[in-house]
Design a protein around this motif. Structure first.
Motif, mmCIF file in Angstrom:
data_model
loop_
_atom_site.group_PDB
_atom_site.id
_atom_site.type_symbol
_atom_site.label_atom_id
_atom_site.label_comp_id
_atom_site.label_asym_id
_atom_site.label_seq_id
_atom_site.Cartn_x
_atom_site.Cartn_y
_atom_site.Cartn_z
ATOM 1 N N ALA A 1 1.429 -0.755 -0.224
ATOM 2 C CA ALA A 1 0.279 0.187 0.044
ATOM 3 C C ALA A 1 0.521 1.069 -0.169
ATOM 4 C CB ALA A 1 -1.221 0.047 1.224
ATOM 5 N N ALA A 2 -0.113 1.936 -0.661
ATOM 6 C CA ALA A 2 1.312 3.669 -1.135
ATOM 7 C C ALA A 2 0.487 4.316 -2.121
ATOM 8 C CB ALA A 2 2.539 3.182 -1.445
ATOM 9 N N ARG A 3 0.946 5.585 -2.116
ATOM 10 C CA ARG A 3 0.017 6.378 -2.863
ATOM 11 C C ARG A 3 1.033 6.515 -3.859
ATOM 12 N NH1 ARG A 3 -1.873 12.329 -1.919
ATOM 13 N NH2 ARG A 3 -3.537 12.101 -3.126
ATOM 14 N N ALA A 4 0.882 5.576 -4.666
ATOM 15 C CA ALA A 4 2.641 5.296 -5.870
ATOM 16 C C ALA A 4 2.095 6.545 -6.839
ATOM 17 C CB ALA A 4 2.150 4.274 -6.608
ATOM 18 N N SER A 5 2.395 7.803 -6.304
ATOM 19 C CA SER A 5 2.688 8.584 -7.139
ATOM 20 C C SER A 5 3.560 9.590 -6.618
ATOM 21 C CB SER A 5 1.538 9.618 -7.486
ATOM 22 O OG SER A 5 1.684 10.820 -8.657
ATOM 23 N N VAL A 6 4.647 10.131 -7.687
ATOM 24 C CA VAL A 6 5.866 11.270 -7.272
ATOM 25 C C VAL A 6 5.334 12.389 -7.025
ATOM 26 C CG1 VAL A 6 7.559 12.313 -8.787
ATOM 27 C CG2 VAL A 6 8.281 9.741 -8.528
ATOM 28 N N ALA A 7 4.549 12.566 -8.497
ATOM 29 C CA ALA A 7 3.600 13.878 -8.801
ATOM 30 C C ALA A 7 2.382 14.071 -7.161
ATOM 31 C CB ALA A 7 2.178 13.927 -9.573
ATOM 32 N N ASP A 8 2.010 13.564 -6.936
ATOM 33 C CA ASP A 8 0.903 13.201 -5.838
ATOM 34 C C ASP A 8 1.673 13.758 -4.776
ATOM 35 O OD1 ASP A 8 -1.418 13.242 -7.450
ATOM 36 O OD2 ASP A 8 -1.983 11.190 -6.464
ATOM 37 N N SER A 9 3.160 13.189 -4.094
ATOM 38 C CA SER A 9 3.775 13.352 -3.069
ATOM 39 C C SER A 9 4.266 14.791 -3.083
ATOM 40 C CB SER A 9 4.908 12.248 -3.731
ATOM 41 O OG SER A 9 6.432 13.177 -3.650
ATOM 42 N N ILE A 10 4.717 16.056 -4.259
ATOM 43 C CA ILE A 10 4.933 17.044 -4.602
ATOM 44 C C ILE A 10 4.028 17.647 -3.797
ATOM 45 C CG2 ILE A 10 6.046 18.592 -5.723
ATOM 46 C CD1 ILE A 10 7.306 16.384 -7.213
ATOM 47 N N ALA A 11 2.694 17.511 -4.138
ATOM 48 C CA ALA A 11 1.537 18.538 -4.057
ATOM 49 C C ALA A 11 1.141 17.787 -2.603
ATOM 50 C CB ALA A 11 0.560 17.532 -4.941
ATOM 51 N N ASP A 12 1.400 16.812 -1.653
ATOM 52 C CA ASP A 12 0.357 16.681 -0.354
ATOM 53 C C ASP A 12 1.129 15.652 -0.097
ATOM 54 O OD1 ASP A 12 -0.686 16.082 1.048
ATOM 55 O OD2 ASP A 12 -2.564 14.766 0.689
ATOM 56 N N PRO A 13 2.607 16.522 -0.001
ATOM 57 C CA PRO A 13 3.739 15.648 1.224
ATOM 58 C C PRO A 13 2.955 15.023 2.489
ATOM 59 C CG PRO A 13 4.905 17.741 1.253
ATOM 60 C CD PRO A 13 3.056 18.080 0.313
ATOM 61 N N PHE A 14 2.141 15.711 3.356
ATOM 62 C CA PHE A 14 1.811 15.096 4.674
ATOM 63 C C PHE A 14 1.417 13.260 4.072
ATOM 64 C CE2 PHE A 14 1.976 19.468 4.906
ATOM 65 C CZ PHE A 14 3.035 19.453 5.477
ATOM 66 N N THR A 15 -0.008 13.556 2.817
ATOM 67 C CA THR A 15 -0.229 12.264 2.831
ATOM 68 C C THR A 15 0.203 11.049 1.970
ATOM 69 O OG1 THR A 15 -2.567 13.770 2.134
ATOM 70 C CG2 THR A 15 -2.443 11.259 1.551
ATOM 71 N N ASP A 16 1.432 11.402 1.339
ATOM 72 C CA ASP A 16 2.569 11.173 0.773
ATOM 73 C C ASP A 16 3.229 10.084 2.637
ATOM 74 O OD1 ASP A 16 4.308 9.376 -0.886
ATOM 75 O OD2 ASP A 16 5.650 10.550 0.465
ATOM 76 N N ALA A 17 3.707 10.731 3.420
ATOM 77 C CA ALA A 17 4.562 10.981 4.325
ATOM 78 C C ALA A 17 4.219 10.190 5.131
ATOM 79 C CB ALA A 17 4.803 11.858 5.542
ATOM 80 N N ASN A 18 2.514 10.005 5.749
ATOM 81 C CA ASN A 18 1.611 9.327 6.661
ATOM 82 C C ASN A 18 0.984 7.880 5.842
ATOM 83 O OD1 ASN A 18 -0.448 9.774 8.502
ATOM 84 N ND2 ASN A 18 -1.987 9.004 7.298
ATOM 85 N N THR A 19 1.391 7.953 5.101
ATOM 86 C CA THR A 19 0.576 6.084 3.997
ATOM 87 C C THR A 19 2.058 5.476 4.153
ATOM 88 O OG1 THR A 19 -0.736 7.802 2.858
ATOM 89 C CG2 THR A 19 -0.406 5.077 1.883
ATOM 90 N N THR A 20 3.104 6.172 3.597
ATOM 91 C CA THR A 20 3.924 5.233 3.295
ATOM 92 C C THR A 20 5.209 5.313 5.210
ATOM 93 O OG1 THR A 20 4.385 6.099 1.113
ATOM 94 C CG2 THR A 20 6.343 4.930 1.552
ATOM 95 N N MET A 21 5.414 5.590 5.299
ATOM 96 C CA MET A 21 6.084 6.057 6.549
ATOM 97 C C MET A 21 5.498 5.743 7.415
ATOM 98 S SD MET A 21 9.416 8.416 6.677
ATOM 99 C CE MET A 21 8.258 10.199 5.991
ATOM 100 N N VAL A 22 4.041 6.297 8.376
ATOM 101 C CA VAL A 22 3.505 6.332 9.149
ATOM 102 C C VAL A 22 3.173 4.710 9.289
ATOM 103 C CG1 VAL A 22 1.649 6.539 10.558
ATOM 104 C CG2 VAL A 22 2.655 8.147 9.772
ATOM 105 N N GLY A 23 1.985 4.488 7.789
ATOM 106 C CA GLY A 23 1.572 3.382 6.978
ATOM 107 C C GLY A 23 2.515 1.918 7.874
ATOM 108 N N LEU A 24 3.419 2.023 6.916
ATOM 109 C CA LEU A 24 4.692 1.301 7.455
ATOM 110 C C LEU A 24 5.338 0.546 8.650
ATOM 111 C CD1 LEU A 24 7.070 -0.976 6.763
ATOM 112 C CD2 LEU A 24 8.147 0.667 6.477
ATOM 113 N N ILE A 25 5.388 1.530 9.502
ATOM 114 C CA ILE A 25 5.935 1.254 10.863
ATOM 115 C C ILE A 25 4.114 1.097 11.362
ATOM 116 C CG2 ILE A 25 5.903 2.914 13.046
ATOM 117 C CD1 ILE A 25 7.109 5.295 11.457
ATOM 118 N N ARG A 26 2.925 1.243 11.112
ATOM 119 C CA ARG A 26 1.647 0.470 11.132
ATOM 120 C C ARG A 26 2.215 -0.687 11.391
ATOM 121 N NH1 ARG A 26 -0.855 3.307 15.391
ATOM 122 N NH2 ARG A 26 -1.256 4.794 15.349
ATOM 123 N N MET A 27 2.258 -1.629 10.440
ATOM 124 C CA MET A 27 2.848 -2.597 9.831
ATOM 125 C C MET A 27 3.734 -3.120 10.265
ATOM 126 S SD MET A 27 0.094 -3.356 7.952
ATOM 127 C CE MET A 27 -0.896 -1.979 9.199
#
Ligand SMILES: NC(=O)c1ccc[n+]([C@@H]2O[C@H](COP(=O)([O-])OP(=O)(O)OC[C@H]3O[C@@H](n4cnc5c(N)ncnc54)[C@H](O)[C@@H]3O)[C@@H](O)[C@H]2O)c1
Length: 305
Positions: free
Chosen positions: A69-95
Motif C-alpha cells: 500500500a502506498a500512494r504510488a505517485s511522485v507528482a502526488d507526493s510533491i503536491a501533498d507531502p503530508f499524505t505521502d509521508a503518512n501513508t508510506t512512512m506511518v503506514g509502514l510503521i503500523r505494519m
C-alpha cells in the motif's frame, strides 16, 4: 498483505493463491470485481496508517506480511507531502508494529528505483550506489528501507525491500508510478495521439507485473534480509517502446512531440544481479510479449474508452 487490491498487489495475491496460501488484504479501496472473482482473500477495508490496521495485522497473526500500500505517485507526493509521508512512512510503521506483535517472521516491502535519484552514469545501477532521492515519494520509500533495517536489528524481523524498476502489465491504471506503457497503450487502443515529451531517447527499465509478483514470492521464501532491485537491467527508449507497441497492436501511432518535462530522469536501468544471486529471481517476460498481453487486457477490459 496491504495494497492487495491495487495493480501489483492483485497479481501478488493471485500468485499466493496459486501457491495455496491464505491471504488477508488491507486496502483503502474495495476489491475490483473483475480481478477478484472467486478469490478467497479476507478483505479489511482500512487505511494502513491507522491503529486499526495495526490491530488487524496483530490479530490476524500472519507469518509473512507483503506491504504494497502506498500512494504510488511522485507528482502526488510533491503536491501533498503530508499524505505521502503518512501513508508510506506511518503506514509502514503500523505494519511493522503489527507484524512484530503478530510474531511474523518477515516483511516484504515495495520500494522504488526513485530512491537512487537520477544518476546517468554506471547503468545499470547496483544496490550500493549512493541514494539521492528527488521527491517526497522517494524520501518516504528510503525512510521505509531504514525502518526495516532498524526493526530487523531491534526485533529480528526479516525483510526484503524490493526496489522496483518501471512496472507494467494488465490492471495498471493511468496515474500511478511508471505508467507510461498504460498511457501510450491507451493512445493505441483508442486511436488518440501519443504525447511524447522530449526527444524520445529517454530510457526506462520495464518489468512485467507477473515477474514482480514472482520476485515478491521468491523474496518471501528467502531468509536473507536486504534491499534488492527488481528489474531487467535493460534500457528501452520511449521511441523503441512506441515501436514495440505499434508492432504488438498492429496500429501506427500518431506521435505529438512536446517539450521535455523538467526534472525527468533521462536514462534508467537497475542491475538485477543481487536478486538473482540471493533468491534466484530473474525477469522472464520478453518485453514484446508483455506489451502484447497488456494491450489485449486494455482492449478487453473496456476501461480505456
Ligand atoms: N507501478 C510501478 O511502476 C511501481 C514502481 C516502484 C514502486 N512501486 C510501489 O509498488 C507498490 C504498489 O504500487 P502499484 O503500482 O500497484 O499502485 P496501486 O495504486 O495500483 O496500488 C496501491 C494500493 O495501495 C492502496 N492504498 C493506497 N493508500 C492506502 C492506504 N492509506 N491504506 C490502505 N491502502 C492504501 C490503494 O488503494 C491500492 O490498492 C507501491 O508501494 C508503489 O509505491 C510501484
Amino acid at each position: 498483505m496491504t495494497g492487495g487490491n491495487g495493480f501489483i498487489g492483485s497479481h501478488v495475491v493471485d500468485l499466493l493463491h496459486e501457491q495455496g496460501f491464505d491471504v488477508g488484504i488491507i486496502d483503502i479501496v474495495a476489491p475490483d470485481a473483475e480481478w477478484n472473482g472467486g478469490r478467497r482473500a479476507e478483505q479489511f477495508l482500512c487505511d494502513v496508517a491507522t491503529a486499526e490496521a495495526e490491530a488487524i495485522v496483530a490479530d490476524y497473526r500472519p507469518s509473512l506480511v507483503f506491504h504494497l500500500a502506498a500512494r504510488a505517485s511522485v507528482a502526488d507526493s510533491i503536491a501533498d507531502p503530508f499524505t505521502d509521508a503518512n501513508t508510506t512512512m506511518v503506514g509502514l510503521i503500523r505494519m511493522l508494529e503489527g507484524a512484530r506483535k503478530a510474531g511474523a517472521h518477515r516483511l516484504i516491502y515495495s520500494s522504488s528505483a526513485a530512491v537512487y535519484g537520477d544518476p546517468t552514469d554506471g547503468l545499470p545501477l547496483a544496490e550500493e550506489r549512493p541514494l539521492l532521492p528527488k521527491s517526497p515519494y522517494a524520501v518516504s520509500k528510503l525512510a521505509g528501507e531504514l525502518y526495516l533495517e532498524v526493526y530487523a536489528k531491534l526485533y529480528g524481523l526479516g525483510f526484503a525491500a524490493l526496489r522496483y524498476a518501471n512496472v507494467y502489465g494488465p490492471r495498471q491504471g493511468l496515474t500511478g508510478e511508471g505508467g507510461v506503457v498504460a498511457i501510450f497503450g491507451k493512445g493505441l487502443v483508442t486511436g488518440a495521439p501519443l504525447q511524447l515529451n522530449g526527444d524520445g531517447e529517454h530510457t526506462r527499465d520495464y518489468i512485467f507485473v507477473k515477474d514482480v509478483a514472482r520476485a515478491n514470492f521468491l523474496a518471501a521464501q528467502s531468509t536473507v534480509s536486504g534491499r534488492f532491485n527488481v528489474s531487467t537491467g535493460v534500457q528501452t527508449s520511449n521511441l523503441e517502446l512506441i515501436s514495440l507497441l505499434e508492432t504488438a497492436s498492429g496500429v501506427k501511432a500518431e506521435v505529438r512531440r512536446l517539450p521535455e518535462r523538467p526534472g525527468d530522469i533521462r536514462f534508467s536501468a537497475l542491475s538485477p544481479d543481487k536478486a538473482e544471486r540471493t533468491f534466484g529471481f530473474t525477469a522472464e517476460m520478453p518485453l514484446e510479449v508483455g506489451l502484447s498481453q497488456t494491450l489485449t487486457w486494455m482492449r478487453e477490459s473496456g476501461r480505456f474508452g
